[in-house]
Design an enzyme around this catalytic site. Structure first.
Site, short mmCIF file in Angstrom:
data_model
loop_
_atom_site.label_atom_id
_atom_site.label_comp_id
_atom_site.label_asym_id
_atom_site.label_seq_id
_atom_site.Cartn_x
_atom_site.Cartn_y
_atom_site.Cartn_z
N LYS A 116 30.04 -12.02 7.99
CA LYS A 116 29.21 -11.18 7.12
C LYS A 116 28.19 -10.36 7.90
O LYS A 116 27.83 -9.26 7.48
CB LYS A 116 28.54 -12.06 6.07
N GLU A 200 18.44 -10.71 5.81
CA GLU A 200 18.19 -9.37 5.26
C GLU A 200 17.09 -9.47 4.22
O GLU A 200 16.71 -10.57 3.79
CB GLU A 200 19.48 -8.77 4.67
N HIS A 208 24.25 -7.61 -9.49
CA HIS A 208 25.41 -7.70 -8.61
C HIS A 208 26.49 -6.80 -9.24
O HIS A 208 26.96 -7.08 -10.33
CB HIS A 208 25.88 -9.16 -8.53
N LYS A 237 29.23 -16.90 -9.69
CA LYS A 237 29.42 -16.11 -10.89
C LYS A 237 29.85 -16.96 -12.08
O LYS A 237 30.69 -17.85 -11.94
CB LYS A 237 30.49 -15.04 -10.63
N GLU A 288 28.68 -7.62 0.77
CA GLU A 288 29.79 -8.19 1.54
C GLU A 288 31.10 -7.68 0.98
O GLU A 288 31.16 -7.10 -0.10
CB GLU A 288 29.75 -9.72 1.52
N ASN A 290 35.08 -8.90 0.06
CA ASN A 290 36.03 -10.00 -0.08
C ASN A 290 37.42 -9.44 0.14
O ASN A 290 37.86 -8.54 -0.59
CB ASN A 290 35.92 -10.65 -1.46
N ARG A 292 40.52 -10.12 -0.38
CA ARG A 292 41.54 -10.87 -1.14
C ARG A 292 41.43 -10.50 -2.61
O ARG A 292 40.53 -9.77 -3.00
CB ARG A 292 41.26 -12.37 -0.99
P1 ADP Z 1 28.82 -15.45 -1.08
O1 ADP Z 1 29.75 -14.88 -0.08
O2 ADP Z 1 28.45 -16.86 -0.79
O3 ADP Z 1 29.24 -15.22 -2.50
P2 ADP Z 1 26.99 -13.18 -1.18
O4 ADP Z 1 26.48 -12.56 0.05
O5 ADP Z 1 28.10 -12.48 -1.90
O6 ADP Z 1 27.43 -14.68 -0.86
O7 ADP Z 1 25.81 -13.42 -2.21
C1 ADP Z 1 25.96 -14.14 -3.40
C2 ADP Z 1 24.79 -13.88 -4.34
O8 ADP Z 1 23.54 -14.16 -3.69
C3 ADP Z 1 24.67 -12.43 -4.77
O9 ADP Z 1 25.50 -12.11 -5.84
C4 ADP Z 1 23.20 -12.36 -5.14
O10 ADP Z 1 22.95 -12.94 -6.39
C5 ADP Z 1 22.54 -13.25 -4.10
N1 ADP Z 1 22.10 -12.45 -2.93
C6 ADP Z 1 22.71 -12.29 -1.75
N2 ADP Z 1 22.02 -11.48 -0.92
C7 ADP Z 1 20.93 -11.10 -1.59
C8 ADP Z 1 19.78 -10.26 -1.27
N3 ADP Z 1 19.66 -9.65 -0.10
N4 ADP Z 1 18.85 -10.10 -2.24
C9 ADP Z 1 18.96 -10.69 -3.44
N5 ADP Z 1 19.97 -11.51 -3.78
C10 ADP Z 1 20.95 -11.71 -2.88
#
Ligand code: ADP
Length: 453
Positions: A116, A200, A208, A237, A288, A290, A292
Protein backbone atom coordinates in the site's frame (compact mmCIF):
# COMPACT_ATOMS: atom_id res chain seq x y z
CA UNK A 1 -12.44 -19.33 -24.29
CA UNK A 2 -11.41 -21.69 -21.50
CA UNK A 3 -13.01 -25.13 -21.45
CA UNK A 4 -12.41 -25.83 -17.78
CA UNK A 5 -11.31 -23.66 -14.86
CA UNK A 6 -10.54 -24.26 -11.20
CA UNK A 7 -11.98 -22.03 -8.49
CA UNK A 8 -9.52 -21.48 -5.65
CA UNK A 9 -12.11 -20.30 -3.17
CA UNK A 10 -15.23 -21.24 -1.24
CA UNK A 11 -18.55 -19.77 -0.10
CA UNK A 12 -20.71 -17.40 -2.06
CA UNK A 13 -17.95 -16.17 -4.38
CA UNK A 14 -17.11 -19.73 -5.49
CA UNK A 15 -20.80 -20.18 -6.35
CA UNK A 16 -20.88 -16.85 -8.15
CA UNK A 17 -17.98 -17.95 -10.35
CA UNK A 18 -19.68 -21.29 -11.05
CA UNK A 19 -22.79 -19.37 -12.20
CA UNK A 20 -20.75 -17.31 -14.66
CA UNK A 21 -18.97 -20.42 -15.97
CA UNK A 22 -22.26 -22.26 -16.49
CA UNK A 23 -23.56 -19.42 -18.64
CA UNK A 24 -20.40 -19.46 -20.72
CA UNK A 25 -20.27 -23.26 -21.04
CA UNK A 26 -17.04 -23.54 -19.02
CA UNK A 27 -16.63 -26.65 -16.83
CA UNK A 28 -15.69 -25.99 -13.20
CA UNK A 29 -13.48 -27.63 -10.63
CA UNK A 30 -14.13 -26.87 -6.96
CA UNK A 31 -11.43 -27.32 -4.36
CA UNK A 32 -12.43 -27.62 -0.74
CA UNK A 33 -11.24 -28.35 2.76
CA UNK A 34 -12.66 -31.19 4.83
CA UNK A 35 -14.79 -28.57 6.64
CA UNK A 36 -16.56 -27.82 3.35
CA UNK A 37 -17.51 -31.32 2.18
CA UNK A 38 -21.17 -30.32 2.33
CA UNK A 39 -20.73 -26.91 0.72
CA UNK A 40 -22.76 -25.80 -2.26
CA UNK A 41 -19.74 -24.90 -4.37
CA UNK A 42 -18.75 -28.57 -4.11
CA UNK A 43 -22.27 -29.69 -5.04
CA UNK A 44 -22.60 -27.41 -8.05
CA UNK A 45 -19.12 -27.63 -9.56
CA UNK A 46 -18.63 -30.22 -12.29
CA UNK A 47 -15.70 -31.75 -10.41
CA UNK A 48 -14.38 -31.37 -6.88
CA UNK A 49 -11.18 -32.13 -5.07
CA UNK A 50 -10.48 -32.09 -1.35
CA UNK A 51 -7.24 -30.20 -0.78
CA UNK A 52 -6.75 -30.46 2.97
CA UNK A 53 -7.92 -29.94 6.52
CA UNK A 54 -9.97 -26.92 7.71
CA UNK A 55 -7.23 -24.37 8.52
CA UNK A 56 -6.86 -22.12 5.44
CA UNK A 57 -3.05 -22.40 5.47
CA UNK A 58 -3.43 -26.16 4.99
CA UNK A 59 -6.12 -25.98 2.29
CA UNK A 60 -7.34 -22.83 0.49
CA UNK A 61 -3.95 -21.13 0.93
CA UNK A 62 -1.90 -24.21 0.11
CA UNK A 63 -0.47 -23.29 -3.28
CA UNK A 64 0.94 -26.70 -4.17
CA UNK A 65 -2.33 -28.49 -3.37
CA UNK A 66 -4.34 -26.02 -5.45
CA UNK A 67 -1.97 -26.37 -8.41
CA UNK A 68 -1.92 -30.16 -8.10
CA UNK A 69 -5.74 -30.11 -8.20
CA UNK A 70 -5.65 -28.04 -11.40
CA UNK A 71 -3.14 -30.39 -12.98
CA UNK A 72 -5.01 -33.55 -12.05
CA UNK A 73 -8.30 -32.23 -13.42
CA UNK A 74 -6.85 -30.59 -16.52
CA UNK A 75 -8.14 -27.10 -15.66
CA UNK A 76 -6.66 -24.39 -17.89
CA UNK A 77 -7.07 -21.41 -15.58
CA UNK A 78 -7.64 -20.47 -11.95
CA UNK A 79 -10.13 -17.93 -10.62
CA UNK A 80 -9.09 -16.87 -7.11
CA UNK A 81 -12.28 -14.98 -6.08
CA UNK A 82 -11.51 -12.56 -3.24
CA UNK A 83 -9.48 -13.19 -0.09
CA UNK A 84 -7.30 -16.33 0.18
CA UNK A 85 -4.85 -16.30 -2.77
CA UNK A 86 -6.52 -13.51 -4.76
CA UNK A 87 -3.80 -10.93 -4.14
CA UNK A 88 -0.86 -13.29 -3.92
CA UNK A 89 1.53 -12.25 -6.70
CA UNK A 90 3.76 -15.26 -6.08
CA UNK A 91 0.85 -17.62 -6.70
CA UNK A 92 -0.05 -15.84 -9.94
CA UNK A 93 3.58 -16.15 -11.04
CA UNK A 94 3.84 -19.84 -10.23
CA UNK A 95 0.71 -20.49 -12.28
CA UNK A 96 2.37 -19.04 -15.36
CA UNK A 97 5.30 -21.42 -14.85
CA UNK A 98 2.83 -24.32 -14.66
CA UNK A 99 1.15 -23.24 -17.88
CA UNK A 100 -2.02 -22.27 -16.08
CA UNK A 101 -3.83 -19.01 -16.80
CA UNK A 102 -4.67 -16.60 -14.01
CA UNK A 103 -8.03 -14.86 -14.00
CA UNK A 104 -6.84 -11.52 -12.70
CA UNK A 105 -4.23 -8.83 -13.27
CA UNK A 106 -0.59 -9.56 -14.08
CA UNK A 107 1.53 -10.58 -11.05
CA UNK A 108 3.71 -7.45 -11.41
CA UNK A 109 0.59 -5.31 -10.98
CA UNK A 110 -0.54 -7.24 -7.93
CA UNK A 111 2.90 -6.74 -6.40
CA UNK A 112 3.06 -3.07 -7.34
CA UNK A 113 -0.37 -2.20 -5.90
CA UNK A 114 -0.48 -4.81 -3.11
CA UNK A 115 2.13 -2.93 -1.10
CA UNK A 116 0.00 0.00 0.00
CA UNK A 117 2.92 2.37 0.59
CA UNK A 118 4.18 1.65 -2.92
CA UNK A 119 0.69 2.07 -4.39
CA UNK A 120 0.59 5.59 -2.94
CA UNK A 121 3.79 6.39 -4.81
CA UNK A 122 2.42 4.99 -8.08
CA UNK A 123 -0.70 7.14 -7.63
CA UNK A 124 1.38 10.27 -6.98
CA UNK A 125 3.44 9.62 -10.09
CA UNK A 126 0.25 9.16 -12.13
CA UNK A 127 -0.98 12.55 -10.93
CA UNK A 128 -3.76 11.08 -8.78
CA UNK A 129 -4.24 12.96 -5.49
CA UNK A 130 -3.08 11.18 -2.33
CA UNK A 131 -3.26 12.41 1.25
CA UNK A 132 -0.10 13.96 2.70
CA UNK A 133 2.02 11.12 4.10
CA UNK A 134 4.91 8.78 3.48
CA UNK A 135 5.89 7.71 0.00
CA UNK A 136 7.72 4.66 1.28
CA UNK A 137 7.61 2.48 4.40
CA UNK A 138 8.73 4.26 7.56
CA UNK A 139 12.27 3.30 8.54
CA UNK A 140 12.01 4.13 12.25
CA UNK A 141 9.94 5.50 15.09
CA UNK A 142 11.81 8.78 14.73
CA UNK A 143 10.84 9.04 11.08
CA UNK A 144 7.20 8.37 11.99
CA UNK A 145 7.31 11.12 14.60
CA UNK A 146 8.97 13.64 12.27
CA UNK A 147 6.54 13.03 9.45
CA UNK A 148 3.48 13.11 11.71
CA UNK A 149 4.65 16.40 13.23
CA UNK A 150 5.15 17.78 9.76
CA UNK A 151 1.72 16.87 8.35
CA UNK A 152 -0.19 17.47 11.57
CA UNK A 153 -2.48 15.27 13.67
CA UNK A 154 -4.60 13.21 13.44
CA UNK A 155 -2.65 10.73 11.34
CA UNK A 156 -3.33 7.10 10.50
CA UNK A 157 -0.63 4.44 10.68
CA UNK A 158 -1.19 1.64 8.21
CA UNK A 159 0.49 -1.66 7.53
CA UNK A 160 1.93 -1.72 3.98
CA UNK A 161 0.71 -5.29 3.66
CA UNK A 162 -2.59 -4.65 5.47
CA UNK A 163 -6.09 -5.51 4.36
CA UNK A 164 -9.60 -6.26 5.54
CA UNK A 165 -9.59 -3.22 7.82
CA UNK A 166 -6.76 -4.62 9.93
CA UNK A 167 -3.36 -3.14 10.74
CA UNK A 168 -4.47 0.49 11.13
CA UNK A 169 -4.07 2.92 14.04
CA UNK A 170 -5.37 6.44 14.33
CA UNK A 171 -3.09 8.73 16.30
CA UNK A 172 -4.53 12.00 17.55
CA UNK A 173 -2.06 12.77 20.31
CA UNK A 174 1.61 13.42 19.40
CA UNK A 175 2.64 11.73 22.66
CA UNK A 176 1.28 8.43 21.35
CA UNK A 177 2.94 8.25 17.96
CA UNK A 178 6.02 6.33 19.07
CA UNK A 179 4.25 3.70 21.14
CA UNK A 180 1.48 3.29 18.54
CA UNK A 181 4.03 2.86 15.77
CA UNK A 182 5.83 0.13 17.71
CA UNK A 183 2.69 -1.86 18.61
CA UNK A 184 1.11 -1.46 15.19
CA UNK A 185 4.26 -2.64 13.46
CA UNK A 186 4.52 -5.63 15.80
CA UNK A 187 0.86 -6.50 15.14
CA UNK A 188 1.38 -6.18 11.40
CA UNK A 189 4.32 -8.56 11.41
CA UNK A 190 2.29 -11.08 13.34
CA UNK A 191 -0.79 -10.73 11.11
CA UNK A 192 0.77 -10.25 7.67
CA UNK A 193 4.35 -11.47 8.13
CA UNK A 194 5.50 -7.95 7.28
CA UNK A 195 5.84 -5.21 9.88
CA UNK A 196 6.43 -2.32 7.50
CA UNK A 197 4.22 0.68 8.16
CA UNK A 198 3.40 3.96 6.47
CA UNK A 199 1.35 6.90 7.59
CA UNK A 200 -0.92 9.50 6.10
CA UNK A 201 -3.17 12.32 7.20
CA UNK A 202 -6.35 11.01 8.84
CA UNK A 203 -9.57 12.52 7.53
CA UNK A 204 -12.13 12.78 10.30
CA UNK A 205 -15.43 12.57 8.39
CA UNK A 206 -14.74 11.33 4.85
CA UNK A 207 -16.82 9.11 2.65
CA UNK A 208 -15.42 5.91 1.18
CA UNK A 209 -16.13 6.04 -2.55
CA UNK A 210 -14.56 3.44 -4.82
CA UNK A 211 -14.50 3.03 -8.58
CA UNK A 212 -14.86 -0.27 -10.40
CA UNK A 213 -12.41 -0.42 -13.25
CA UNK A 214 -11.77 -3.00 -15.95
CA UNK A 215 -8.73 -3.38 -18.17
CA UNK A 216 -7.63 -5.83 -20.82
CA UNK A 217 -4.46 -7.09 -22.49
CA UNK A 218 -5.03 -4.71 -25.42
CA UNK A 219 -4.41 -1.61 -23.33
CA UNK A 220 -8.07 -0.62 -22.83
CA UNK A 221 -9.17 0.53 -19.38
CA UNK A 222 -12.70 1.65 -18.51
CA UNK A 223 -14.39 2.71 -15.29
CA UNK A 224 -17.81 1.40 -14.32
CA UNK A 225 -18.87 4.05 -11.88
CA UNK A 226 -18.71 4.22 -8.14
CA UNK A 227 -19.85 2.38 -5.04
CA UNK A 228 -20.20 4.26 -1.80
CA UNK A 229 -19.02 2.09 1.10
CA UNK A 230 -19.07 4.55 4.00
CA UNK A 231 -21.17 2.32 6.24
CA UNK A 232 -18.38 0.42 7.96
CA UNK A 233 -17.72 -1.13 11.33
CA UNK A 234 -14.09 -1.38 12.43
CA UNK A 235 -13.07 -0.28 8.92
CA UNK A 236 -15.02 -3.17 7.41
CA UNK A 237 -17.82 -2.56 4.98
CA UNK A 238 -21.39 -3.38 6.06
CA UNK A 239 -23.54 -1.66 3.43
CA UNK A 240 -22.57 -0.52 -0.07
CA UNK A 241 -24.59 1.44 -2.60
CA UNK A 242 -24.48 3.00 -6.03
CA UNK A 243 -24.73 5.73 -7.20
CA UNK A 244 -23.28 7.76 -4.33
CA UNK A 245 -25.46 10.72 -3.39
CA UNK A 246 -22.28 12.70 -2.77
CA UNK A 247 -21.24 12.72 -6.44
CA UNK A 248 -22.54 14.99 -9.16
CA UNK A 249 -21.69 14.16 -12.76
CA UNK A 250 -18.66 16.43 -12.81
CA UNK A 251 -17.11 14.86 -9.70
CA UNK A 252 -17.98 11.36 -10.95
CA UNK A 253 -16.23 12.09 -14.24
CA UNK A 254 -13.15 13.48 -12.51
CA UNK A 255 -12.86 10.58 -10.06
CA UNK A 256 -13.52 8.03 -12.79
CA UNK A 257 -10.93 9.64 -15.00
CA UNK A 258 -8.36 9.58 -12.14
CA UNK A 259 -9.12 5.89 -11.54
CA UNK A 260 -8.62 5.08 -15.22
CA UNK A 261 -5.39 7.10 -15.32
CA UNK A 262 -3.98 5.16 -12.38
CA UNK A 263 -5.06 1.81 -13.81
CA UNK A 264 -3.48 2.71 -17.14
CA UNK A 265 -0.25 3.67 -15.38
CA UNK A 266 0.12 0.08 -14.19
CA UNK A 267 -1.25 -1.39 -17.46
CA UNK A 268 -4.06 -2.91 -15.47
CA UNK A 269 -5.77 -6.03 -16.80
CA UNK A 270 -9.06 -7.55 -15.60
CA UNK A 271 -11.38 -6.34 -12.80
CA UNK A 272 -10.05 -4.00 -10.13
CA UNK A 273 -11.17 -1.36 -7.68
CA UNK A 274 -9.65 1.99 -6.88
CA UNK A 275 -10.66 3.20 -3.44
CA UNK A 276 -10.83 6.90 -2.65
CA UNK A 277 -11.63 8.93 0.41
CA UNK A 278 -13.90 11.83 -0.43
CA UNK A 279 -13.63 14.78 1.96
CA UNK A 280 -16.49 17.10 2.83
CA UNK A 281 -15.16 19.84 0.58
CA UNK A 282 -15.30 17.55 -2.46
CA UNK A 283 -11.56 16.76 -2.56
CA UNK A 284 -10.79 13.12 -3.18
CA UNK A 285 -7.69 11.09 -2.40
CA UNK A 286 -6.48 7.70 -3.55
CA UNK A 287 -6.50 5.22 -0.68
CA UNK A 288 -5.69 1.84 -2.17
CA UNK A 289 -6.31 -0.48 -5.07
CA UNK A 290 -7.82 -3.94 -4.82
CA UNK A 291 -6.46 -6.08 -7.62
CA UNK A 292 -9.34 -8.57 -7.73
CA UNK A 293 -13.11 -8.89 -7.81
CA UNK A 294 -14.67 -7.32 -4.69
CA UNK A 295 -17.31 -8.64 -2.32
CA UNK A 296 -19.56 -5.75 -3.39
CA UNK A 297 -19.21 -6.29 -7.16
CA UNK A 298 -22.96 -7.18 -7.49
CA UNK A 299 -23.84 -3.53 -6.71
CA UNK A 300 -22.19 -2.47 -9.96
CA UNK A 301 -23.57 -5.49 -11.83
CA UNK A 302 -27.11 -4.69 -10.81
CA UNK A 303 -27.04 -0.93 -11.23
CA UNK A 304 -25.46 -1.18 -14.69
CA UNK A 305 -27.04 -4.46 -15.82
CA UNK A 306 -23.70 -6.13 -16.55
CA UNK A 307 -21.86 -9.32 -15.53
CA UNK A 308 -18.39 -8.61 -14.18
CA UNK A 309 -17.43 -12.24 -13.54
CA UNK A 310 -18.21 -13.35 -17.08
CA UNK A 311 -16.20 -10.38 -18.30
CA UNK A 312 -13.29 -11.49 -16.09
CA UNK A 313 -13.31 -14.88 -17.80
CA UNK A 314 -13.52 -13.41 -21.31
CA UNK A 315 -10.81 -10.87 -20.72
CA UNK A 316 -8.49 -13.43 -19.08
CA UNK A 317 -8.92 -15.54 -22.23
CA UNK A 318 -7.66 -12.62 -24.33
CA UNK A 319 -10.82 -10.75 -25.35
CA UNK A 320 -11.04 -6.95 -25.28
CA UNK A 321 -13.16 -5.40 -22.55
CA UNK A 322 -16.72 -5.08 -23.85
CA UNK A 323 -17.87 -2.21 -21.62
CA UNK A 324 -17.34 1.49 -22.07
CA UNK A 325 -16.76 4.10 -19.37
CA UNK A 326 -19.65 6.12 -18.03
CA UNK A 327 -22.51 3.61 -18.38
CA UNK A 328 -25.71 5.10 -17.02
CA UNK A 329 -26.93 3.68 -13.68
CA UNK A 330 -30.40 2.15 -13.68
CA UNK A 331 -31.98 3.48 -10.51
CA UNK A 332 -30.27 2.80 -7.21
CA UNK A 333 -28.76 -0.35 -5.66
CA UNK A 334 -28.02 -1.17 -2.03
CA UNK A 335 -26.13 -4.21 -0.73
CA UNK A 336 -26.24 -5.51 2.85
CA UNK A 337 -23.58 -7.96 3.94
CA UNK A 338 -25.32 -10.53 6.12
CA UNK A 339 -22.86 -11.94 8.63
CA UNK A 340 -23.22 -14.82 11.06
CA UNK A 341 -22.59 -12.77 14.13
CA UNK A 342 -24.17 -11.61 17.32
CA UNK A 343 -25.75 -8.23 16.45
CA UNK A 344 -24.83 -6.83 19.86
CA UNK A 345 -21.29 -8.09 20.43
CA UNK A 346 -20.38 -8.77 16.77
CA UNK A 347 -18.79 -12.02 17.78
CA UNK A 348 -19.01 -14.70 15.04
CA UNK A 349 -21.97 -17.01 15.42
CA UNK A 350 -21.19 -20.18 13.45
CA UNK A 351 -23.35 -23.31 13.64
CA UNK A 352 -26.35 -25.01 12.06
CA UNK A 353 -28.88 -22.96 10.13
CA UNK A 354 -32.13 -24.58 11.23
CA UNK A 355 -34.51 -22.43 9.17
CA UNK A 356 -33.74 -20.40 6.08
CA UNK A 357 -36.18 -18.39 4.07
CA UNK A 358 -34.81 -16.10 1.38
CA UNK A 359 -36.81 -13.10 0.21
CA UNK A 360 -37.56 -12.58 -3.49
CA UNK A 361 -39.77 -10.24 -5.44
CA UNK A 362 -38.96 -7.28 -7.67
CA UNK A 363 -35.44 -5.92 -7.56
CA UNK A 364 -33.99 -8.50 -5.14
CA UNK A 365 -30.81 -10.51 -5.68
CA UNK A 366 -29.23 -12.77 -3.09
CA UNK A 367 -25.73 -14.18 -3.39
CA UNK A 368 -25.33 -16.92 -0.82
CA UNK A 369 -24.01 -20.42 -0.32
CA UNK A 370 -26.17 -20.98 2.75
CA UNK A 371 -29.06 -23.47 2.79
CA UNK A 372 -31.34 -24.89 5.45
CA UNK A 373 -29.43 -27.36 7.67
CA UNK A 374 -26.10 -25.98 6.42
CA UNK A 375 -23.53 -25.81 9.20
CA UNK A 376 -21.49 -22.61 9.03
CA UNK A 377 -17.96 -23.70 9.87
CA UNK A 378 -16.02 -21.61 12.38
CA UNK A 379 -12.82 -21.52 10.33
CA UNK A 380 -13.61 -18.90 7.73
CA UNK A 381 -15.17 -15.54 7.06
CA UNK A 382 -18.51 -15.11 8.83
CA UNK A 383 -20.45 -13.80 5.83
CA UNK A 384 -23.54 -15.92 5.15
CA UNK A 385 -24.64 -13.99 2.10
CA UNK A 386 -25.31 -10.68 0.46
CA UNK A 387 -28.67 -9.05 -0.15
CA UNK A 388 -28.54 -6.76 -3.17
CA UNK A 389 -31.62 -4.66 -3.93
CA UNK A 390 -32.48 -2.31 -6.77
CA UNK A 391 -35.08 0.44 -6.77
CA UNK A 392 -35.98 3.18 -9.22
CA UNK A 393 -34.39 5.65 -6.83
CA UNK A 394 -32.63 5.55 -3.45
CA UNK A 395 -35.84 5.75 -1.44
CA UNK A 396 -37.41 2.81 -3.26
CA UNK A 397 -34.17 0.85 -2.88
CA UNK A 398 -34.24 1.53 0.88
CA UNK A 399 -37.90 0.49 1.25
CA UNK A 400 -37.32 -2.65 -0.82
CA UNK A 401 -34.27 -3.57 1.21
CA UNK A 402 -36.29 -3.14 4.39
CA UNK A 403 -39.09 -5.41 3.22
CA UNK A 404 -36.57 -7.96 1.93
CA UNK A 405 -34.86 -7.95 5.35
CA UNK A 406 -38.27 -8.44 6.99
CA UNK A 407 -38.81 -11.55 4.87
CA UNK A 408 -35.25 -12.83 5.34
CA UNK A 409 -35.46 -15.57 7.97
CA UNK A 410 -32.34 -17.24 9.33
CA UNK A 411 -32.73 -19.34 12.46
CA UNK A 412 -30.24 -21.35 14.49
CA UNK A 413 -27.51 -18.74 14.32
CA UNK A 414 -27.40 -15.00 15.05
CA UNK A 415 -27.02 -12.65 12.10
CA UNK A 416 -26.53 -8.98 11.32
CA UNK A 417 -30.07 -8.73 9.84
CA UNK A 418 -31.49 -6.84 12.87
CA UNK A 419 -28.63 -4.33 12.65
CA UNK A 420 -29.27 -3.75 8.94
CA UNK A 421 -32.97 -3.16 9.65
CA UNK A 422 -32.08 -0.51 12.21
CA UNK A 423 -29.62 1.23 9.91
CA UNK A 424 -32.19 1.38 7.09
CA UNK A 425 -34.67 3.05 9.44
CA UNK A 426 -32.14 5.61 10.60
CA UNK A 427 -33.00 9.16 9.51
CA UNK A 428 -29.39 10.06 8.86
CA UNK A 429 -28.94 7.03 6.63
CA UNK A 430 -32.18 7.74 4.81
CA UNK A 431 -31.19 11.32 4.13
CA UNK A 432 -27.90 10.13 2.61
CA UNK A 433 -25.82 11.94 5.21
CA UNK A 434 -23.06 9.32 5.29
CA UNK A 435 -19.43 9.18 6.36
CA UNK A 436 -17.07 6.50 7.58
CA UNK A 437 -17.95 7.66 11.12
CA UNK A 438 -21.60 6.86 10.52
CA UNK A 439 -21.68 3.62 12.52
CA UNK A 440 -19.85 5.09 15.49
CA UNK A 441 -22.40 7.90 15.70
CA UNK A 442 -25.26 5.50 15.00
CA UNK A 443 -24.29 3.36 18.01
CA UNK A 444 -24.00 6.47 20.18
CA UNK A 445 -27.44 7.68 19.05
CA UNK A 446 -28.99 4.28 19.71
CA UNK A 447 -27.33 3.82 23.10
CA UNK A 448 -28.66 7.26 24.03
CA UNK A 449 -32.20 6.57 22.85
CA UNK A 450 -32.16 3.32 24.85
CA UNK A 451 -31.26 5.29 27.97
CA UNK A 452 -33.85 7.98 27.18
CA UNK A 453 -36.76 5.56 26.80
P1 ADP B 1 -8.02 -2.16 4.10
O1 ADP B 1 -7.12 -2.52 2.97
O2 ADP B 1 -7.66 -2.84 5.37
O3 ADP B 1 -9.47 -2.25 3.76
P2 ADP B 1 -8.02 0.72 3.63
O4 ADP B 1 -6.76 1.46 3.40
O5 ADP B 1 -8.85 0.40 2.42
O6 ADP B 1 -7.70 -0.62 4.42
O7 ADP B 1 -8.93 1.49 4.67
C1 ADP B 1 -10.10 0.96 5.20
C2 ADP B 1 -10.94 2.05 5.85
O8 ADP B 1 -10.18 2.76 6.84
C3 ADP B 1 -11.41 3.12 4.89
O9 ADP B 1 -12.55 2.77 4.19
C4 ADP B 1 -11.64 4.29 5.84
O10 ADP B 1 -12.85 4.15 6.54
C5 ADP B 1 -10.52 4.13 6.85
N1 ADP B 1 -9.34 4.94 6.45
C6 ADP B 1 -8.23 4.53 5.84
N2 ADP B 1 -7.36 5.54 5.62
C7 ADP B 1 -7.94 6.64 6.11
C8 ADP B 1 -7.54 8.04 6.22
N3 ADP B 1 -6.38 8.48 5.76
N4 ADP B 1 -8.42 8.89 6.79
C9 ADP B 1 -9.62 8.47 7.26
N5 ADP B 1 -10.02 7.19 7.23
C10 ADP B 1 -9.20 6.28 6.66
Amino acid sequence: MFKKILIANRGEIALRIIQACRELGIATVAVHSTADNESLHVTYADEDICIGPPPPTESYLNISSVIAAAEITGAEAIHPGYGFLAENAHFAEVLAECNLSWIGPRPETIRQMGDKANARRVALEAGVPVLPGSSKPLASTTEARQLADEIGYPVILKASAGGGGRGMRIVTNPDDIESQFATASEEASRAFGDGSMYLEKYLVVPRHVEFQIFGDSHGNVVHLGERECSIQRRHQKLIEESPSVALDQDLRDRMGEAAVRLAKAVKYENAGTIEFLLDQDGSFYFMEMNTRIQVEHPVTEMVLGIDLVKEQLRVAAGAAVSFRSGLKPRGHVIECRINAEDPETFRPSPGRVTTLHLPGGPGVRIDTHTYQEYIIPPFYDSMVGKLIVQGKDRLEAIERTRRALDFFVVEGIRTSIPLHKKILQDEKFRSGDLSTRFMEEFFERNAKSKVDT
